[in-house]
Scaffold this active site. Structure first.
Site, PDB file in Angstrom:
ATOM      1  CB  ALA A 716       1.252 -20.216  41.623  1.00  0.00           C
ATOM      2  CB  CYS A 717       6.510 -20.143  41.022  1.00  0.00           C
ATOM      3  SG  CYS A 717       6.897 -18.504  41.630  1.00  0.00           S
ATOM      4  N   PRO A 718       5.600 -22.595  38.919  1.00  0.00           N
ATOM      5  CG  PRO A 718       6.314 -24.349  37.491  1.00  0.00           C
ATOM      6  CD  PRO A 718       5.472 -23.886  38.796  1.00  0.00           C
TER       7      PRO A 718
END
Length: 778
Positions: A716-718
């Protein structure tokens, strides 16, 4: 047609740019232009992508804060046809239309052009909207009217080709008196009206700014004649163009150039340009403003009386210096003016001429040049509207908030929701809010300063909090800005931090203490210095213990949000802001548990374990590691920090003890654990903007001839961005990296963030549910 700035009439090259922009949009829709390249193009035209997929915000310049009734009606019509059904007033004294689809962007721009409005320069590396005091030209307290200078300078600047490709944005403001309501020390170039020996002129400040790294502006001239305003602007712009930092967009504002060069060299380079043109009178601005005068349309006068009308006049009506004319503030809800209500009020204002509206920095509408006998007519129209705050004390409408994560891709928190929650809490209290109409409470959703928290009496900016591994929306609390004494501006300083959910009660309790004591203090700052700052700390301590997610899940969902805060919700360029918040949570935990060790009867083993855990977890996020258990935290720390020689190997055994869960053994190693915590904090302080540490062993570069491949699907981001940065750090210049990313936020965010670091995105190819991205290291 009357207008505040002549854009396309005097700069026809901008018409050619519009034709090209239309072609660029078509290529983007067809997938034939790189999104990063298109972003740079559209931002220069004031078109910003919102958090909602495929929707855009249009920024519309309003030089000298001015817009005519006909122009505002057109903005409202556009908002109704193509956007969210409203016009938004901003802290940059301009207006915006939100939720515009990409296929409608050019139609919107051309319809704005028809009434003399421009979006060009609403963003990008150019001269931004030039601001003035919102009551310039009508205030009895002004030194002189500065609006004509802002209008003439705006028109001149758009004609100059080098205005459109500066190292970074360049902001200018004019204040009409020492109260400095345009904040001339908080911008790149500020002009403060002054008269010396009978000559109109300006005290000049430069290289100021807010943002994540604020700097108060520096005195450039104690006095210049008003005829030299263009010469100074031109010289500073040229100097910035020549010497500004174009490599790093996070350190390329004018304030960073001052910091790099220091005063003497900065001033020398400025005068190198200024001395070339300072005596050229042909460069003097040609001033032409719109007159502030009475225009009586001869309509029927509505007679209104009663206590509500008198209260409204006391709160929001001010007599102008022009006899018989009045200025009125219309406080808006979160800066929003509904399209149908905009038409209703603008149809009325149009009867009194073109010079009747200003946009102020508190996101409200300022009305001027209304004959006092028609105040009843205006009152009836305003109170026939549903979406306004004119029935409340001015403090309520003066609270400032940016849009935050609701529309902005950079946002962490939702200050619009917070502002609403504060408003609801206060208007339903018994506090006498009319006593604090000059108190500034400003909110931003992230460390950037769109909500102007640095110049607030009480300011908030969003951050990520964390409790037992769960993230919750939180804010840093600032206090004590000093504005209004020339040359002595001071920004608000951080006092503490608090969860978003507790802020409405915090504000109520702070004001409940301050309002009864207000009369005994010269200012809010005097109150802060004597007792208010201590109270803020005490209140934050009171709300320090955030309930766990299981105890109260509402704390983990922001005001106005529909779901729990998560890393996936953080915007493209603010991954790092959220990351640093997470680091600082652990740094604070170390300090908290160290203090707890000093308390008689402390559970030494438990406190040492918490210190060791926080120290081990603190920097894992910089390596792209999201540990799920305590055991993983210690394992990852040992592998990625001790074995990598970032942290001394002497700490390996004590970390292993914690990994094995042997807490009772830890008191024997108290000094060593505290030394480890200090070492981790020191390592953090040594980290540069590329997330690199000073270590005894640099990572070996991959062979330049190889294409490095990494699979970041499911990351997932970040974290996916952090992992990509770390791999790029091991490559040689020109070497290529291929990464696999999921569809959605990862493919939207990571390539853009990589490009902002200066690397080249060579290709993006979709393969089923994922994407292959090839990057060339800068």
């Amino acid at each position: 047609m009357a207008t505040f700035t002549k854009f396309y009439e005097t700069a026809p090259v901008l018409l050619d740019e519009l034709v090209q922009f239309e072609a660029d949009i078509a290529e983007f829709v067809a997938g034939k232009i790189d999104p990063v390249k298109f972003k740079a193009i559209r931002v220069a035209h004031g078109v910003y992508e919102q958090r909602q997929p495929h929707t855009y915000m249009i920024r519309i310049r309003c030089a000298a804060c001015g817009i005519t009734p006909a122009q505002l009606i057109r903005c409202a019509e556009i908002g109704q046809k193509y956007g969210s059904g409203e016009v938004h007033f901003t802290t940059r004294s301009e207006v915006q239309v939100h939720d515009v689809l990409i296929e409608n962007v050019m139609t919107v721009i051309r319809e704005l052009l028809e009434v003399g409005l421009s979006t060009r320069g609403g963003g990008g590396n150019t001269i931004r909207n030039i601001l003035t005091s919102p009551d310039s030209g009508i205030s009895s307290e002004e030194v002189f009217d500065v609006d004509p200078y802002a209008m003439a300078l705006s028109t001149r600047m758009v004609n100059e080709e080098d205005s459109w490709n500066l190292p970074r944005k360049f902001k200018i403001a004019f204040s009409h008196n020492a109260q400095d309501t345009a904040y001339t020390q908080s911008t790149c170039l500020g002009y403060l009206a002054k008269i010396q020996d009978g000559q109109k002129g300006f005290e000049v400040y430069c290289a100021g700014g807010m943002g994540a790294k604020p700097m108060v502006g520096h005195l450039l001239f104690d006095f210049i004649p008003d005829t030299k305003a263009y010469h100074v602007t031109r010289a500073l712009k040229t100097m910035f163009d020549k010497h500004g930092n174009r490599r790093n967009r996070y350190a390329n504002r004018l304030k960073f150039l001052w910091k790099k060069l220091e005063r003497d060299e900065f001033v020398r380079l400025f005068h190198e340009e200024y001395d070339k043109i300072k005596d050229d009178e042909s460069l003097n601005l040609v001033l032409a403003g719109l007159p502030n005068e009475a225009k009586d349309p001869g309509i029927a006068v509505e007679t209104v009386s009663g206590p509500d009308f008198e209260t409204w006049k006391t709160r929001y009506v001010v007599a102008q210096k022009q006899p018989g004319l009045a200025s009125i503030k219309l406080p808006l809800v979160l800066g929003d003016l509904l399209s149908d209500e905009a038409r209703a009020i603008c149809d009325f204002l149009a009867l009194f001429g073109d010079n009747t509206i200003r946009c102020d920095r508190a996101q409200n509408m300022r009305i001027r040049n209304i004959p006092a006998k028609y105040l009843g007519n205006l009152y009836t129209i305003i109170f026939g509207m549903k979406h306004h705050l004119a029935k409340h004390a001015p403090f309520i409408g003066n609270m400032i908030n940016c849009t935050g994560a609701q529309t902005c891709k950079l946002g962490i928190c939702l200050p619009r929701g917070l502002s609403t929650a504060i408003r609801d809490r206060l208007i339903n209290s018994d506090l006498d809010l009319d006593q604090i109409d000059d108190l500034r409470v400003n909110m931003s959703g992230c460390p950037n300063t769109c909500g102007m928290h640095h110049i607030a009496d009480v300011g908030f900016f969003g951050k990520v909090g964390r409790k037992d591994g769960d993230m919750y929306p939180a804010y840093n609390v600032l206090a004590g800005a000093r504005i209004g004494i020339p040359g002595q501006t001071e920004y608000a300083q951080k006092v503490d931090e608090i969860s978003a959910k507790d802020i409405p009660t915090f504000m109520h309790d702070l004001l409940q203490d301050y309002i009864p004591k207000k009369a005994k203090y010269e200012s809010f700052n005097a109150y802060l210095d004597t007792e208010g700052r201590a109270l803020i700390k005490s209140l934050c301590d009171q709300f320090r213990d955030v309930p766990s997610f299981a105890q109260n899940p509402e704390y983990y969902t922001d005001w106005g949000a529909k779901k729990k805060l998560s890393l996936d919700e953080l915007g493209t360029a603010e991954c790092s802001a959220g990351m640093f918040d997470m680091i600082e949570v652990d740094e604070k935990s170390i300090k908290t548990h160290r203090k707890a060790l000093e308390v008689d009867g402390a559970d030494v083993a438990s406190e040492l374990y918490q210190i060791l855990f926080a120290a081990s977890r603190m920097l894992l996020v910089t390596r792209g590691l999201d540990s799920k258990t305590d055991e993983q935290v210690f394992e990852h720390f040992g592998k990625h920090f001790i074995e990598a020689n970032f942290i001394n190997a002497k700490f390996r055994d004590v970390v292993t003890l914690a990994k094995l869960g042997l807490k009772p053994e830890l008191p024997k190693y108290k000094d060593l654990i505290l030394e480890l915590a200090d070492a981790v904090i020191a390592l953090y302080k040594s980290m540069d903007d590329s997330l690199k540490f000073r270590s005894t062993e640099a990572p070996a570069a991959e062979a330049a001839s190889t294409l490095v491949e990494k699979d970041f699907r499911g990351v997932a981001c970040p974290m996916n961005f952090v992992k990509t940065k770390l791999v790029l750090d091991t490559l040689n210049s020109g070497q290529q990296l291929k990464i696999l990313l999921d569809d959605g936020e990862p493919i939207q965010n990571v390539p853009n963030s990589v490009a902002l670091e200066g690397h080249k995105v060579l290709s993006k190819t979709q393969s089923g549910p994922h994407w292959e991205v090839v990057i060339e290291k800068k």
